[in-house]
Every structure is written in structure tokens, then in C-alpha cells.
Motif scaffolding. Structure first.
Motif, PDB file in Angstrom:
ATOM      1  N   MET A  13      -9.287   6.409   0.224  1.00  0.00           N
ATOM      2  CA  MET A  13      -9.456   5.290  -0.718  1.00  0.00           C
ATOM      3  C   MET A  13      -8.239   5.305  -1.640  1.00  0.00           C
ATOM      4  O   MET A  13      -7.765   6.379  -2.007  1.00  0.00           O
ATOM      5  CB  MET A  13     -10.680   5.504  -1.617  1.00  0.00           C
ATOM      6  CG  MET A  13     -11.935   5.869  -0.864  1.00  0.00           C
ATOM      7  SD  MET A  13     -13.273   6.291  -1.982  1.00  0.00           S
ATOM      8  CE  MET A  13     -13.033   8.015  -2.266  1.00  0.00           C
ATOM      9  N   ILE A  14      -7.801   4.117  -2.023  1.00  0.00           N
ATOM     10  CA  ILE A  14      -6.690   4.043  -2.975  1.00  0.00           C
ATOM     11  C   ILE A  14      -7.020   3.014  -4.058  1.00  0.00           C
ATOM     12  O   ILE A  14      -7.305   1.857  -3.755  1.00  0.00           O
ATOM     13  CB  ILE A  14      -5.374   3.621  -2.263  1.00  0.00           C
ATOM     14  CG1 ILE A  14      -4.906   4.683  -1.264  1.00  0.00           C
ATOM     15  CG2 ILE A  14      -4.265   3.327  -3.285  1.00  0.00           C
ATOM     16  CD1 ILE A  14      -4.472   6.002  -1.865  1.00  0.00           C
ATOM     17  N   GLY A  15      -6.986   3.465  -5.297  1.00  0.00           N
ATOM     18  CA  GLY A  15      -7.216   2.561  -6.417  1.00  0.00           C
ATOM     19  C   GLY A  15      -5.908   2.312  -7.159  1.00  0.00           C
ATOM     20  O   GLY A  15      -5.237   3.255  -7.572  1.00  0.00           O
ATOM     21  N   ILE A  16      -5.572   1.034  -7.298  1.00  0.00           N
ATOM     22  CA  ILE A  16      -4.317   0.682  -7.966  1.00  0.00           C
ATOM     23  C   ILE A  16      -4.626  -0.267  -9.107  1.00  0.00           C
ATOM     24  O   ILE A  16      -5.330  -1.267  -8.922  1.00  0.00           O
ATOM     25  CB  ILE A  16      -3.351   0.034  -6.968  1.00  0.00           C
ATOM     26  CG1 ILE A  16      -2.843   1.131  -6.019  1.00  0.00           C
ATOM     27  CG2 ILE A  16      -2.172  -0.641  -7.670  1.00  0.00           C
ATOM     28  CD1 ILE A  16      -2.430   0.622  -4.695  1.00  0.00           C
ATOM     29  N   GLY A  17      -4.122   0.061 -10.276  1.00  0.00           N
ATOM     30  CA  GLY A  17      -4.394  -0.824 -11.397  1.00  0.00           C
ATOM     31  C   GLY A  17      -3.174  -0.978 -12.281  1.00  0.00           C
ATOM     32  O   GLY A  17      -2.380  -0.048 -12.444  1.00  0.00           O
ATOM     33  N   PRO A  18      -3.007  -2.182 -12.852  1.00  0.00           N
ATOM     34  CA  PRO A  18      -1.917  -2.373 -13.811  1.00  0.00           C
ATOM     35  C   PRO A  18      -2.183  -1.565 -15.084  1.00  0.00           C
ATOM     36  O   PRO A  18      -3.339  -1.412 -15.485  1.00  0.00           O
ATOM     37  CB  PRO A  18      -1.978  -3.876 -14.115  1.00  0.00           C
ATOM     38  CG  PRO A  18      -3.377  -4.293 -13.792  1.00  0.00           C
ATOM     39  CD  PRO A  18      -3.855  -3.375 -12.702  1.00  0.00           C
TER      40      PRO A  18
END
Ligand code: SAH
Length: 332
Positions: A211-216
């Protein structure tokens, strides 16, 4: 064609004329490898007490303006039960690094929640190998620990008294212990380069993350980065889309931080490579105090109605709500 080189990743990140092509391509890869289903994970923010001082995070120990809270183990289990009753098949437990939650207390919570026929994800930061092992043996299925950035200098600057190597070891240990591994990064930290974002994406691939979580990055007014420029929504979306294209069959959440910067952020993310949403199921009197960044849109997210509305929005873009646990189905 799918496996872009570092240079190609950098070129794509720099060239905004390619954006619609990139987002459509990521959407196609998402459809091909993980299909139409959107997985909902119920997020419980069970403690905002933290010993760390991450420069970007509103919960950093040096922020004296936060009213700190900690749910009791019973309340955590109860919240998880309520979430399972309204249909969540995954529960995510997230907190600051709060020493009250010893190995024993957490194992007990995990064992109790695992009676509710749910998958269980932990997101509680850096712990010892033996803690991670015990949590796994108690039934935890997944673990989220973002690397935040693979730029070592930037990492050191952002995380006083923390070691990049230690973060890396946590990521490796969790994978070795058989967890579904979630990691990810922030996009738009001050001084972060496009090159380092390309390295982040390559790191996700190399670590075989599930899983990969990307957030500004969103500046919090009570942190040293209060005057910094906020992350760019489109750039975060591009990092996410490239991650889908390179890692193909993994799970990718449309993150809450995306929704903070764009009122339709999560839906746009679902159409650019994401296939997971993590609605907040914490009671709002606590959730509003779990302010890692300001203007979190999820503070009202905890009702049955919210879930219904979200489901309608998902159906309206031609997607379906998954009824299973949503483990990664590896295609190779
Ligand atoms: N203590 C846990 C959970 C951290 S909160 C841990 O260390 O893993 C979850 C994520 O929120 C972090 O990994 C970070 O990437 C993100 N986050 C924190 N502050 C943020 C900010 N100001 N803007 C955007 N995302 C932020």
C-alpha cells in the motif's frame, strides 16, 4: 513501457502537459490490476499524544496548544466494533507515538478487535522488532509507516531526534514479519526536490510495498513550518499516479490531505490511480483534536450518513464498494 526509468519519472513530474495522459493511464492500470472495487477502511485516531517533534506535524510534542487525549482500550475496541457493525471490513488504528500503549495493552486491543471479522491495520510509528512481532502474532494484518521522504538530509531536518536508518529498518522488519506493508511520502515539503520524489517512487517499488499513501504537505499554524508554502495538489496526484503505474496491483488510498486541498480531491484521486478511502470513524470530539494538519475534512466523517453519502459518490463515478477485506492480490 510500464517501468519508467528515474529520468522518465523526473521528466513526467516536470512536464504538466502530460498530466491528462498520466492520470488516464494510471486509471487504466488501476482498472486492469485492481478493478472497480473501492475499499473503505475505518480509521480510529486513538491518541494524539506523541513523543516526537516532526516539524510538519501539528501533534508534535512541542506544540503546547493541543488538547491531548487518549481513548481507553475499551473505547478503542468499542469504536472498532461500531465500525464493523456498519460494514467496515478493515479497521485502522492510528496515533502519535504514545508510550502508554505498551506491547501488552496493544496486543490485547488487537486480539479483541480481531473477533469482529475485520482486517486490522496499525499506524502507530516506530516500535521495536519484538513489538511488531507480538502485534502480528496477536492478529494485526497490516502496518502503515510512511518513509515521509527518501532524501536523508531532508528527513533529518524534518525529524529532530529521529534516524532515517531506523525508519528504514522499521519498513524492512514489517515486511519481513509478513505484514501487508504500507508506506508513502509527503509531497511539497520545503526544499524537497523533484529528483527526490522520483527516488521516493523508486523506493516504493524496491521495498515491495503493498500500500502507498501519498499526501500533499499542509502547513500547520503551530509548527515551525507554519509559514512554508503548502504542497501542490496536482504534484501529489502525479506522484500517486506514477506509483500506480509502477507498482500496479497495490492498494492506494485517496488521502484525506488531498481532500483538504481540493473539495473533490478524493474522487479525483480515485480516478487517477487510487482504490481505497479511509473514512474517519473516531468520535468527532476526539477527531477534531487529532489535527496533524489544519482543515481536516474528515471531522464530521463518523456517521452512518457520511458513509452512505460517500458510497453514493463512489457509485456515481461507476465504481463499486468492496465487501471483502481488501488485501492486496498480487498479480506476479
Ligand atoms: N505516528 C504515526 C502516524 C503519523 S500521522 C507514524 O509516525 O507513522 C500519519 C501521516 O500524516 C504521517 O505519516 C505524515 O505523512 C502525515 N502528516 C503529518 N503532518 C502532516 C502535514 N502537516 N501535512 C500533511 N500530512 C501530514
Amino acid at each position: 513501457m510500464n517501468d519508467f526509468s528515474r529520468k522518465e519519472i523526473i521528466d513526467i513530474l516536470r512536464d504538466d502537459t502530460l498530466n491528462s495522459w498520466l492520470f488516464n493511464y494510471a486509471d487504466e492500470i488501476r482498472q486492469k490490476y485492481v478493478g472497480n472495487e473501492v475499499h473503505l477502511r475505518g480509521l480510529i485516531e486513538f491518541s494524539n499524544i506523541c513523543k516526537n517533534a516532526c516539524k510538519y506535524c501539528g501533534l508534535r510534542c512541542e506544540n503546547k496548544n493541543v488538547e491531548r487525549y487518549r481513548l481507553t482500550p475499551d473505547d478503542i475496541v468499542k469504536t472498532a466494533f461500531e465500525a464493523s457493525k456498519i460494514g467496515y471490513k478493515t479497521i485502522v488504528l492510528q496515533s502519535g507515538e504514545d508510550a502508554f500503549f505498551s506491547r501488552k495493552i496493544l496486543c490485547n486491543i488487537i486480539e479483541n478487535i480481531k473477533n469482529f471479522d475485520v482486517a486490522l491495520t496499525l499506524s502507530i510509528g516506530e516500535r521495536s522488532f519484538d513489538d511488531y512481532k507480538a502485534f502480528k502474532e496477536s492478529g494485526a494484518d497490516r502496518y502503515l509507516i510512511r518513509i515521509e521522504t527518501t532524501d536523508k538530509n531532508l528527513y533529518s531536518f524534518m525529524h529532530p531526534n529521529m534516524e532515517f536508518e531506523n525508519r528504514l529498518n522499521c519498513v524492512k522488519s514489517l515486511k519481513d514479519l509478513g505484514y501487508e506493508l504500507g508506506t508513502g511520502c509527503l509531497v511539497g515539503l520545503p526544499e524537497q526536490t523533484i529528483e527526490s520524489l522520483a527516488d521516493d517512487i523508486l523506493f516504493f517499488k524496491e521495498s515491495d510495498a503493498d500500500m502507498i499513501g501519498i499526501g500533499p504537505f499542509i502547513p500547520h499554524p503551530q509548527t515551525p513550518l507554519k509559514d512554508a508554502k503548502q504542497g501542490n495538489f496536482i504534484l501529489a496526484l502525479k506522484v500517486m499516479a506514477l506509483t500506480r503505474i509502477l507498482l500496479k496491483d497495490i492498494n492506494i488510498p485517496a488521502t484525506t490531505a488531498m481532500e483538504t486541498l481540493n473539495p473533490n480531491g478524493r474522487i479525483i484521486a480515485l480516478q487517477s490511480g487510487a482504490n481505497v478511502i479511509m473514512p474517519n470513524v473516531t468520535v468527532s470530539k476526539y477527531s477534531s483534536k487529532y489535527e496533524i494538519y489544519p482543515n481536516k475534512p474528515c471531522v464530521e466523517d463518523n456517521s452512518v450518513n457520511f458513509k452512505k453519502n460517500l458510497e453514493e459518490r463512489i457509485l456515481s463515478i461507476g465504481r463499486v464498494i468492496s465487501k471483502d477485506y481488501g488485501f492486496r492480490k498480487k498479480t506476479k
